[in-house]
Design an enzyme around this catalytic site. Structure first.
Site, short mmCIF file in Angstrom:
data_model
loop_
_atom_site.label_atom_id
_atom_site.label_comp_id
_atom_site.label_asym_id
_atom_site.label_seq_id
_atom_site.Cartn_x
_atom_site.Cartn_y
_atom_site.Cartn_z
N HIS A 116 79.31 -29.61 40.85
CA HIS A 116 79.69 -30.18 39.79
C HIS A 116 79.54 -29.15 38.65
O HIS A 116 78.59 -28.26 38.39
CB HIS A 116 79.20 -31.32 39.19
N ASP A 118 79.36 -29.68 35.15
CA ASP A 118 78.86 -29.98 33.70
C ASP A 118 77.33 -29.84 34.09
O ASP A 118 76.56 -29.72 35.45
CB ASP A 118 79.03 -31.35 33.56
N GLU A 185 79.26 -35.38 36.57
CA GLU A 185 78.30 -35.72 37.33
C GLU A 185 77.06 -36.34 36.80
O GLU A 185 76.71 -37.48 36.81
CB GLU A 185 77.80 -34.86 38.30
#
Length: 485
Positions: A116, A118, A185
């Site tokens: 992910h 983020d 996520e």
């Protein structure tokens, strides 16, 4: 008396078990160690550059800043030219990325590696605790420092480093490879991984294997063995936040009633803490001990190899530590308590939130039933709250060819490691791919200590350059082994 009998039984077993345990010793590994292929020059700097981009997750969609995600997309494209010239890339759910590396044999099911983009924000007021600014991406003292160094840009960038290496070597996979990178996520994954999985499902894709973050190569974390343990998550716990609320008599604090809103709700939360859900060995945790027990000293090996007899004693020991307690029960953690506005006014309303991480075999419905029966107070309203909830994931099988291939690939790069199944206590994007494959694994190939893990979501997150390069080599090996050359 019961405890005494268990201790006596364990002591007898430790003597008699010396011969029993011999049957559980593992033969020396016959896996050939992979050659230590040098990673491409500048790998640490490419990771550091990704860390400098503030792709911070936002609980409120209105607070989402798209510009850093576009900047990270551009950085990945410029940093990995071979990958972007060969793999097909598309943007999903506004800012998530899906790469497809076509395989030579379309009759083979694809594999998918996930990560992910983020990161969690840095908690206000903790900036001074960092040795280097969390978004500076500083390379110093043999480490790459900054938010996302472990969770999870080391995976995203590390996978692309491995692909770039393989392309430079002329490698083409036999089966198609997907790389899936969600952008949310840390706030549930509904706009990223969930949409990627839904998109693949509409295209009729069925996957041989999924590998996302989760377990790590744990250094000096598992008591009883000095060897590192590669913890491959084969399932993850469910997640639900239960909201408790009550209405009571208000008024002036000088004339309190026998039961105030704060008192009623405090008692309810206390009952949940005093009477936790039953501890037991779910499948992944039992498999963990089955795989690691042969590597313990003789007495511990006997105890863990005979859980049919020693389970009550072992559970009691595991319950005493928060990290191991989470492996054997559905946990309850009060995280929010709200009531009152003034010190001399009785609040009429009080609210609390208790977060549950649900063991496989339990369900959201069974957690609700437990909460209501344990509190047993009609004055307390019990509802599901929070931003999202999820049932425990299915348990992926370990007796399959793909799991054996995965384990062999890990051992080829880390021959000193014990590869063991594991129950992941936190929620990951992996759960969204359960409809696409029965083999969903959770493994980040970083060698980490408990001190390293404490930095994740905390201050001074960092990754050793040597550990990162080893992770890149592991991704390269796993791609070779699971996708086929």
């Amino acid at each position: 008396m019961k405890t005494l009998l268990l201790l006596i039984g364990a002591a007898l077993l430790s003597v008699a078990g010396l011969s029993l345990a011999a049957r559980h010793r593992v033969a020396p590994s016959t896996v050939e160690r992979a050659a230590e292929v040098p990673v491409l020059a500048g790998a640490a700097e490419r990771l550091a550059a990704a860390i400098r981009i503030r792709t911070i997750s936002a609980e409120d969609r209105a607070d989402f800043d798209a510009a850093p995600f576009r900047a990270l997309h551009a950085h990945l494209e410029s940093a990995f030219p071979r990958a972007h010239a060969t793999l097909r890339r598309e943007t999903v759910g506004s800012h998530s990325l899906l790469y497809e590396w076509p395989g030579r044999d379309r009759t083979l099911k694809p594999i998918l590696l996930a990560g992910h983009l983020d990161v969690v924000p840095v908690e206000a007021g903790t900036e001074r605790e960092w040795q280097h600014h969390p978004f500076e991406g500083r390379i110093a003292d043999g480490f790459v420092w900054g938010r996302g160094a472990i969770d999870n840009k080391s995976a995203v960038v590390g996978m692309l480093e491995a692909v770039e290496m393989l392309l430079a070597e002329g490698f083409q996979p036999a089966r198609t490879v997907y790389l899936a990178y969600g952008h949310d996520e840390e706030v549930g994954g509904s706009g990223g991984a969930a949409r990627i999985a839904a998109l693949l499902k509409t295209r009729g894709v069925q996957l041989e294997m999924v590998m996302d973050e989760g377990g790590v190569i744990a250094e000096r974390i598992l008591p009883g063995t000095s060897r590192p343990v590669a913890l491959v998550g084969i399932a993850e716990k469910g997640f639900v936040s239960i909201e408790l609320s009550t209405l009571a008599q208000g008024g002036h604090s000088s004339l309190p009633p026998p039961a105030t809103a704060v008192g009623i709700l405090s008692a309810a939360v206390a009952r949940l803490e005093q009477h936790p859900m039953r501890a037991r060995f779910p499948g992944p945790t039992r498999q963990l001990f089955d795989r690691t027990a042969p590597h313990f000293p003789a007495v511990q090996r006997a105890v863990f190899s005979n859980l049919w007899l020693t389970a009550p004693l072992v559970l009691r020991r595991l319950e005493a530590n928060p990290a191991t307690n989470a492996m054997v029960r559905t946990t309850a953690a009060p995280t929010i308590f709200q009531a009152g506005t003034k010190d001399n006014v009785l609040p009429r309303y009080a609210r609390a939130v208790v977060n549950f991480r649900i063991l496989p075999g339990d369900t959201i419905a069974s957690v609700l039933a437990y909460v209501r029966s344990t509190i047993a107070d009609e004055r307390v309203t019990v509802t599901i709250g929070g931003r999202f909830s999820a049932e425990p994931s299915p348990i992926s099988p370990t007796g399959t060819a793909i799991f054996r291939t995965l384990a062999q690939g890990i051992r080829r790069v880390h021959p000193d490691a014990i590869v063991a199944p594991y129950l992941v206590a936190v929620a990951t994007d992996a759960r969204y791919y359960a409809d696409l494959s029965s083999s969903v694994f959770r493994f980040l190939p970083l060698r980490l200590t408990s001190q390293d893990l404490a930095r994740t979501h905390g201050a001074n997150e960092r990754i050793g350059i040597r550990e990162y390069e080893s992770a890149v080599r592991t991704y390269r090996q796993l791609l070779q082994d699971t996708a086929g050359g």
